[in-house]
Design a protein around this motif. Structure first.
Motif, PDB file in Angstrom:
ATOM      1  N   ALA A 198      10.577   4.297   6.165  1.00 18.88           N
ATOM      2  CA  ALA A 198      10.153   3.049   6.812  1.00 18.88           C
ATOM      3  C   ALA A 198       8.638   3.024   6.881  1.00 18.88           C
ATOM      4  N   VAL A 199       8.054   1.862   6.633  1.00 19.09           N
ATOM      5  CA  VAL A 199       6.606   1.693   6.749  1.00 19.09           C
ATOM      6  C   VAL A 199       6.328   0.531   7.693  1.00 19.09           C
ATOM      7  N   ARG A 200       5.277   0.666   8.477  1.00 17.61           N
ATOM      8  CA  ARG A 200       4.875  -0.389   9.401  1.00 17.61           C
ATOM      9  C   ARG A 200       3.361  -0.541   9.338  1.00 17.61           C
ATOM     10  N   TYR A 201       2.910  -1.796   9.395  1.00 19.21           N
ATOM     11  CA  TYR A 201       1.470  -2.064   9.425  1.00 19.21           C
ATOM     12  C   TYR A 201       1.198  -3.095  10.509  1.00 19.21           C
ATOM     13  N   ARG A 202       0.306  -2.760  11.440  1.00 23.95           N
ATOM     14  CA  ARG A 202      -0.045  -3.678  12.518  1.00 23.95           C
ATOM     15  C   ARG A 202      -1.557  -3.911  12.479  1.00 23.95           C
ATOM     16  N   PRO A 203      -2.005  -5.145  12.175  1.00 30.44           N
ATOM     17  CA  PRO A 203      -3.452  -5.422  12.160  1.00 30.44           C
ATOM     18  C   PRO A 203      -4.027  -5.404  13.565  1.00 30.44           C
ATOM     19  N   ALA A 204      -5.309  -5.134  13.658  1.00 32.24           N
ATOM     20  CA  ALA A 204      -5.986  -5.128  14.950  1.00 32.24           C
ATOM     21  C   ALA A 204      -6.017  -6.528  15.530  1.00 32.24           C
ATOM     22  N   VAL A 205      -6.113  -6.609  16.849  1.00 36.07           N
ATOM     23  CA  VAL A 205      -6.256  -7.902  17.496  1.00 36.07           C
ATOM     24  C   VAL A 205      -7.702  -8.361  17.331  1.00 36.07           C
ATOM     25  N   GLY A 206      -7.896  -9.683  17.293  1.00 36.42           N
ATOM     26  CA  GLY A 206      -9.249 -10.220  17.200  1.00 36.42           C
ATOM     27  C   GLY A 206      -9.606 -10.579  15.781  1.00 36.42           C
ATOM     28  N   ALA A 207     -10.350 -11.680  15.634  1.00 38.66           N
ATOM     29  CA  ALA A 207     -10.691 -12.181  14.310  1.00 38.66           C
ATOM     30  C   ALA A 207     -11.641 -11.297  13.551  1.00 38.66           C
ATOM     31  N   LEU A 208     -12.393 -10.442  14.235  1.00 39.32           N
ATOM     32  CA  LEU A 208     -13.415  -9.647  13.564  1.00 39.32           C
ATOM     33  C   LEU A 208     -12.924  -8.279  13.141  1.00 39.32           C
ATOM     34  N   ASN A 209     -11.697  -7.931  13.496  1.00 40.80           N
ATOM     35  CA  ASN A 209     -11.320  -6.521  13.437  1.00 40.80           C
ATOM     36  C   ASN A 209     -10.322  -6.160  12.336  1.00 40.80           C
ATOM     37  N   VAL A 210     -10.211  -6.980  11.290  1.00 42.21           N
ATOM     38  CA  VAL A 210      -9.367  -6.589  10.173  1.00 42.21           C
ATOM     39  C   VAL A 210     -10.013  -5.390   9.481  1.00 42.21           C
ATOM     40  N   CYS A 211      -9.279  -4.314   9.350  1.00 42.92           N
ATOM     41  CA  CYS A 211      -9.856  -3.053   8.864  1.00 42.92           C
ATOM     42  C   CYS A 211      -9.280  -2.687   7.499  1.00 42.92           C
ATOM     43  N   GLY A 212      -9.526  -1.428   7.100  1.00 42.76           N
ATOM     44  CA  GLY A 212      -9.139  -1.000   5.764  1.00 42.76           C
ATOM     45  C   GLY A 212      -8.079   0.071   5.753  1.00 42.76           C
ATOM     46  N   ASP A 213      -7.146   0.055   6.710  1.00 40.33           N
ATOM     47  CA  ASP A 213      -6.059   1.032   6.715  1.00 40.33           C
ATOM     48  C   ASP A 213      -5.090   0.756   5.564  1.00 40.33           C
ATOM     49  N   TRP A 214      -4.501   1.825   5.017  1.00 45.59           N
ATOM     50  CA  TRP A 214      -3.549   1.634   3.926  1.00 45.59           C
ATOM     51  C   TRP A 214      -2.569   2.796   3.878  1.00 45.59           C
ATOM     52  N   TYR A 215      -1.495   2.600   3.150  1.00 45.30           N
ATOM     53  CA  TYR A 215      -0.475   3.634   2.977  1.00 45.30           C
ATOM     54  C   TYR A 215       0.081   3.538   1.568  1.00 45.30           C
ATOM     55  N   ASP A 216       0.794   4.578   1.156  1.00 46.33           N
ATOM     56  CA  ASP A 216       1.388   4.556  -0.179  1.00 46.33           C
ATOM     57  C   ASP A 216       2.553   5.526  -0.247  1.00 46.33           C
ATOM     58  N   LEU A 217       3.560   5.166  -1.013  1.00 46.15           N
ATOM     59  CA  LEU A 217       4.693   6.037  -1.331  1.00 46.15           C
ATOM     60  C   LEU A 217       4.874   5.993  -2.840  1.00 46.15           C
ATOM     61  N   VAL A 218       4.829   7.158  -3.469  1.00 47.08           N
ATOM     62  CA  VAL A 218       4.865   7.235  -4.924  1.00 47.08           C
ATOM     63  C   VAL A 218       5.910   8.250  -5.359  1.00 47.08           C
ATOM     64  N   GLU A 219       6.712   7.892  -6.349  1.00 46.11           N
ATOM     65  CA  GLU A 219       7.639   8.849  -6.957  1.00 46.11           C
ATOM     66  C   GLU A 219       6.865   9.665  -7.981  1.00 46.11           C
ATOM     67  N   ARG A 220       6.938  10.990  -7.852  1.00 45.05           N
ATOM     68  CA  ARG A 220       6.219  11.846  -8.762  1.00 45.05           C
ATOM     69  C   ARG A 220       7.067  12.170  -9.998  1.00 45.05           C
ATOM     70  N   ILE A 221       6.390  12.539 -11.070  1.00 41.26           N
ATOM     71  CA  ILE A 221       7.072  12.823 -12.325  1.00 41.26           C
ATOM     72  C   ILE A 221       7.725  14.194 -12.260  1.00 41.26           C
ATOM     73  N   GLY A 222       8.994  14.243 -12.620  1.00 43.69           N
ATOM     74  CA  GLY A 222       9.709  15.522 -12.708  1.00 43.69           C
ATOM     75  C   GLY A 222      10.324  15.954 -11.397  1.00 43.69           C
ATOM     76  N   GLY A 223      11.649  16.108 -11.352  1.00 45.91           N
ATOM     77  CA  GLY A 223      12.349  16.597 -10.172  1.00 45.91           C
ATOM     78  C   GLY A 223      12.427  15.551  -9.071  1.00 45.91           C
ATOM     79  N   ASP A 224      12.964  15.995  -7.927  1.00 45.98           N
ATOM     80  CA  ASP A 224      13.118  15.115  -6.772  1.00 45.98           C
ATOM     81  C   ASP A 224      11.874  15.262  -5.905  1.00 45.98           C
TER      82      ASP A 224
END
Length: 409
Positions: A198-224
């Motif tokens: 599960a992933v969740r993203y909650r932006p900051a309150v206020g018009a000036l406070n959009v930030c640069g947070d990020w996340y990622d889920l990647v399947e790697r090559i080979g195996g589980d």
């Protein structure tokens, strides 16, 4: 609104200030009772007539500029579709009882657009405050200057309110664009192979406070094997969102082929060195091997991932922490460490908006997180993520963005 039975024509006439309605050609369509009274003109002398035929400049005053200034303001409204507040104007008015005699008058106008169904300006609302009493001499030269200053301060305060409102709208538009950009760049919530996440993203309150947070889920090559990462770019607004997108994409590509998380961060650090605004960004990445039941991780100045064991013990993975991206002028090999897990354990990655609070030690926030994760460890990842956000984020909203990833191992 029509069903409410409100007589809007009567409301217009009863408005306490001077208000007139003009066509885009500056012809009077209507004027309320206060406008008629204060201007000294009847409705018959106004409606259907060109504004500057009714109120021309004083021909006896070579410095008269009221007509020119008002025309420029109204044209700005027609061109931009935005309200325009004018500074106090001297705009003399000819006496109807004594033709050729002009009364010295001072006005504070505000002009606003009225839009038609096609979005074009179809009417202009012209609201005026008569401020002659503030300017007119009642006590000699000193009194005149004092009253003029008082009126000017009053108008400047109104102009400042107008500027603040425009800035607020501009920042709100920037926030909307930045959030849309973040949403487009961040991966949609999904299963990773057969593993629940599960992933969740909650932006900051206020018009000036959009930030640069990020996340990622990647399947790697080979195996589980998968890669789970979160990061945080320094700064706010569109610039931070753009840098975030570049770093996320670069790490996503590197993680598919890198031998381990340290090597992936090495590549990302070299890339960040040539991306303006990427300096001091933080990121932590984890390589999860379900066959070997290990989590290998490396952190570039980011908060440690949490490994929630099925028995309730919460282990913060903090044995491989290094400075943020591009913190060193020369690339240095980053550390990595490995922790084992059992089936039913949970891996949790997050950004600082979840745990950091002003005037509070970070350990207090991490302790809150550990307690919440332990109590909700048996919940499905989605329910666990929602419960943690509900318990840890302030009711009024956080002042920093929050990203959260929960993966059941």
């Amino acid at each position: 609104m029509a069903d409410a039975g409100i007589d809007y024509a009567a409301v217009f006439q009863a408005l306490p200030g001077m208000v007139a309605v003009l066509t885009p050609e500056l012809v009077y369509v209507d004027a309320n009772e206060e406008f008629v009274r204060m201007s000294g003109r009847s409705r018959q002398q106004l409606v259907g007539r060109y504004l500057f035929d009714v109120f021309p400049d004083n021909p006896g005053d070579p410095a008269a500029s009221g007509m020119r200034n008002l025309a420029a303001s109204l044209q700005r409204v027609l061109t931009t579709g935005e309200r325009d507040t004018m500074a106090v104007q001297r705009y003399d008015v000819q006496s109807l009882e004594q033709p050729g005699c002009w009364e010295e008058r001072y006005w504070s106008p505000v002009n606003a657009p009225v839009f038609g169904p096609d979005g074009k300006v179809v009417l202009l609302v012209h609201r005026v405050e008569e401020v002659t009493e503030f300017i007119r001499d009642r006590g000699g030269p000193v009194g005149t200057r004092a009253r003029a200053l008082e009126a000017e301060l009053y108008i400047r305060a109104r102009e400042l309110q107008e500027v603040n409102e425009r800035l607020r709208k501009a920042h709100a538009r920037e926030r909307e664009v930045a959030l849309a950009l973040q949403e487009a760049m961040l991966p949609a919530p999904r299963q990773v192979r057969d593993h629940r996440a599960a992933v969740r993203y909650r932006p900051a309150v206020g018009a000036l406070n959009v930030c640069g947070d990020w996340y990622d889920l990647v399947e790697r090559i080979g195996g589980d094997r998968i890669c789970v990462a979160v990061g945080d770019v320094v700064g706010h607004g569109l610039a931070a969102a753009c840098v975030m997108g570049q770093l996320r994409s670069a790490l996503s590509a590197a993680s598919r082929v890198a031998e381990g998380p340290a090597q992936a961060l090495d590549v990302l650090g070299r890339y960040a060195h040539v991306v303006p605004g990427a300096e001091s960004a933080t990121v932590v990445t984890t390589f999860v091997d379900f066959d070997a039941r290990t989590v290998t991780y490396s952190s570039a100045g980011h908060l440690p991932p949490a490994l929630v064991h099925a028995d309730g013990r919460v282990e913060f993975l903090d044995a491989a922490t290094d400075p943020p991206l591009d913190a060193s002028p020369d690339p240095v090999a980053r550390p990595e460490a490995t922790a084992g897990f059992r089936s039913g354990d949970t891996l949790v990655l997050y950004t600082d908006g979840l745990v950091e609070r002003r005037r509070e030690d970070i350990d207090a926030g991490l302790a809150r997180l550990a307690d919440s994760l332990a109590r909700h460890r048996t919940a499905e990842p989605a329910a666990m993520a929602d419960a943690v956000l509900l318990e840890l984020l302030p009711p009024e909203g956080a002042t920093d963005d929050t990203a959260l990833i929960v993966v059941r191992l």
